[in-house]
Design a protein around this motif. Sequence first.
Motif, mmCIF file in Angstrom:
data_model
loop_
_atom_site.group_PDB
_atom_site.id
_atom_site.type_symbol
_atom_site.label_atom_id
_atom_site.label_comp_id
_atom_site.label_asym_id
_atom_site.label_seq_id
_atom_site.Cartn_x
_atom_site.Cartn_y
_atom_site.Cartn_z
ATOM 1 N N ILE A 1 0.845 -1.201 0.000
ATOM 2 C CA ILE A 1 0.000 0.000 0.000
ATOM 3 C C ILE A 1 0.878 1.248 0.000
ATOM 4 O O ILE A 1 0.685 2.159 -0.795
ATOM 5 C CB ILE A 1 -0.960 0.007 1.208
ATOM 6 N N ARG B 1 -1.722 13.754 -1.112
ATOM 7 C CA ARG B 1 -1.140 13.338 -2.382
ATOM 8 C C ARG B 1 0.389 13.393 -2.325
ATOM 9 O O ARG B 1 1.075 12.458 -2.733
ATOM 10 C CB ARG B 1 -1.654 14.266 -3.502
ATOM 11 N N GLU C 1 -2.965 6.983 8.632
ATOM 12 C CA GLU C 1 -2.817 5.682 7.977
ATOM 13 C C GLU C 1 -1.347 5.398 7.684
ATOM 14 O O GLU C 1 -0.874 4.279 7.875
ATOM 15 C CB GLU C 1 -3.627 5.629 6.671
ATOM 16 N N THR D 1 3.893 1.704 -1.067
ATOM 17 C CA THR D 1 4.649 1.925 -2.307
ATOM 18 C C THR D 1 3.735 2.139 -3.507
ATOM 19 O O THR D 1 4.217 2.285 -4.627
ATOM 20 C CB THR D 1 5.599 0.743 -2.607
ATOM 21 N N ASN D 2 2.425 2.144 -3.282
ATOM 22 C CA ASN D 2 1.508 2.312 -4.409
ATOM 23 C C ASN D 2 0.424 3.372 -4.224
ATOM 24 O O ASN D 2 -0.087 3.878 -5.218
ATOM 25 C CB ASN D 2 0.831 0.975 -4.738
ATOM 26 N N ALA D 3 0.082 3.665 -2.968
ATOM 27 C CA ALA D 3 -1.022 4.606 -2.737
ATOM 28 C C ALA D 3 -0.726 5.954 -3.384
ATOM 29 O O ALA D 3 0.432 6.361 -3.513
ATOM 30 C CB ALA D 3 -1.270 4.779 -1.246
ATOM 31 N N ARG D 4 -1.786 6.624 -3.817
ATOM 32 C CA ARG D 4 -1.679 7.963 -4.415
ATOM 33 C C ARG D 4 -2.173 9.035 -3.475
ATOM 34 O O ARG D 4 -2.003 10.226 -3.731
ATOM 35 C CB ARG D 4 -2.477 8.005 -5.720
ATOM 36 N N LEU D 5 -2.850 8.626 -2.421
ATOM 37 C CA LEU D 5 -3.371 9.541 -1.394
ATOM 38 C C LEU D 5 -3.225 8.826 -0.065
ATOM 39 O O LEU D 5 -3.643 7.673 0.058
ATOM 40 C CB LEU D 5 -4.854 9.823 -1.617
ATOM 41 N N ILE D 6 -2.667 9.509 0.942
ATOM 42 C CA ILE D 6 -2.598 8.840 2.243
ATOM 43 C C ILE D 6 -2.551 9.873 3.364
ATOM 44 O O ILE D 6 -1.864 10.896 3.257
ATOM 45 C CB ILE D 6 -1.400 7.847 2.303
#
Lengths: 342, 342
Positions: free
Chosen positions: A267, A330, A278, A269-274
């Motif tokens: 998650i 972002r 979290e 290494t891939n999420a675009r929003l965090i």
Amino acid sequence: MGESWIKKDGPEGDIVLGTRIRLARNFAEIPFPAVANREQARQVLQQAKQFPSSLRQLTNVKFYELAEVEELERQILMEKHLISPEHTQNTNGKGVIISEHEDISIMVNEEDHLRIQVLFPGLQLKKAWELANQVDDLIEANVKYAFDPDIGYLTACPSNVGTGMRGSVMLHLPALARINQLGNVLRSVSHFGLVVRGLYGEGSESFGNIYQISNQISLGHSELDMLDHLAKVAEQVINSERQARQYLLQEQNRTASEDQVYRAYGILTNARLITTKEALKLLSTILLGIDLALIPDLERCSVKELMVEIREAHLQKIMGQSLPPEERDRLRASLIRERLKR
Amino acid sequence: MGESWIKKDGPEGDIVLGTRIRLARNFAEIPFPAVANREQARQVLQQAKQFPSSLRQLTNVKFYELAEVEELERQILMEKHLISPEHTQNTNGKGVIISEHEDISIMVNEEDHLRIQVLFPGLQLKKAWELANQVDDLIEANVKYAFDPDIGYLTACPSNVGTGMRGSVMLHLPALARINQLGNVLRSVSHFGLVVRGLYGEGSESFGNIYQISNQISLGHSELDMLDHLAKVAEQVINSERQARQYLLQEQNRTASEDQVYRAYGILTNARLITTKEALKLLSTILLGIDLALIPDLERCSVKELMVEIREAHLQKIMGQSLPPEERDRLRASLIRERLKR
């Protein structure tokens, strides 16, 4: 300012992120900050400006008047635990003194005239206390503290009266959280007269399975006795966390533990929003994965550093601009991807 | 058996995974399977064994007596939608006929003596109906169907009486699910006299945002009229899904959509344990990401193929052994990682 204690590992560093000693001190014959007038507050600040020279023989420290420090920088000091959340607001008459390695900070005109803090990586209560004591002595050589021979140091809040000392250890307890034993363990801590707090102290939420354990009262025992007690209870918690970690490594649990760690990695290494919350939770899981050698090729210190860099102010400083919340989520996601992939 | 329809793309293939036409037929003068005795069931099977030669001018089909097909293979036929879940159990007297490209399957002694099925990729109701009709005609040339000139074909369940036909379209509706409009849209479908079902037909759960829409009654209209109606309603649903997809691509939603897709990718390429249900859900999200060009370098067909390969029986066949559930979750995760990373 140099390398922060946050990035370094200390004794028991797989579980203890840091140790803090705080001494509350007040000048004799000046009212406590809450009731001091402008002139009196200024008087305190003027005295504090002399501390760098008082402390020179020990270390290099620098005085900052908080009204002259930009808001973003104040937030960063807070995120580094060098000042309290309260100290970032209403900066009138407030100051802070910080040592070059950020292991010493002295808040001026917070709840008390002086809040001397020493921050060390890992579990080093005695060592941190010794340094705090040295700082305290060097300051006391030139000023007159509010002190009562029967009670001890006088402070704004009665809970700090006596030694004026609070010792804290900051613990990372992901395995206890994972096996749902965190509540039990933390409750038992309070039975020993200690207090559990979140990431930024009193009233703050716990993020990323990080908890501070501190002594509740500062009266009736010597500093070393109180720290000894705190250390013993901390050792118990560390032990419980270590057992929980061993449990997670047992044959029948290992794959599920790996799964948890790699999902967190996937998650992050891939999420675009965090969100910060979290991200801290997932970074906590990754840190556990590193400690249990479940995930290779990741550096403990970079993950710990990332746990600070993703916080609101640090992130905005890295990005060189103030950002609306969605933009922050972002850019936080993008910073994490970049850092973890390199 | 050749290339399955599941791996291919057809018309409206970004939303319609497949089209199915099913004809229920029974032999005259033999009781329906539920009440037929052993001898009568055998008689049906014997007749069905002749179908490959009846159908030779159309295509190559093969007859299988289900009692002679291993359990795992039967499960695989079910996962490919070539036989029903009921047809995998209690195999006594049951058979199936399958064409080399798996576009035709005829279940023997399921609820009716014959269930002729045609399966095509994408939305091809008319073309599938034409093939089913050809198969039906070639069979009818050699056997006598139970048929009433006033009512039509007689079937075990009254709901199939008349044409004996059910047309179904299998739709992938992730965007409607994402914007919480799936319930509304599917409810409106039932107002048009159509039925919504999950992945494996009647009573089955919906996995991976895949839904089947079928005609509910098979009496009172011609086959082509019913299929026309089904096609029109399907087009409405397709339209709604397409609008939902456009919405997800709008400037203000785009990053959140990307986030969703990449998180799914991050989990699938890192998880060490995963259930069929979760995997289908995440693969559905990735498929959407491919359709919306949000995630590059992934092939639509391999993701669709993976959506079948991860199911219980396929997975066990790929691994060459029968596996306990936890092992399945582990090997499913490992298969997905390998497939998505290559």
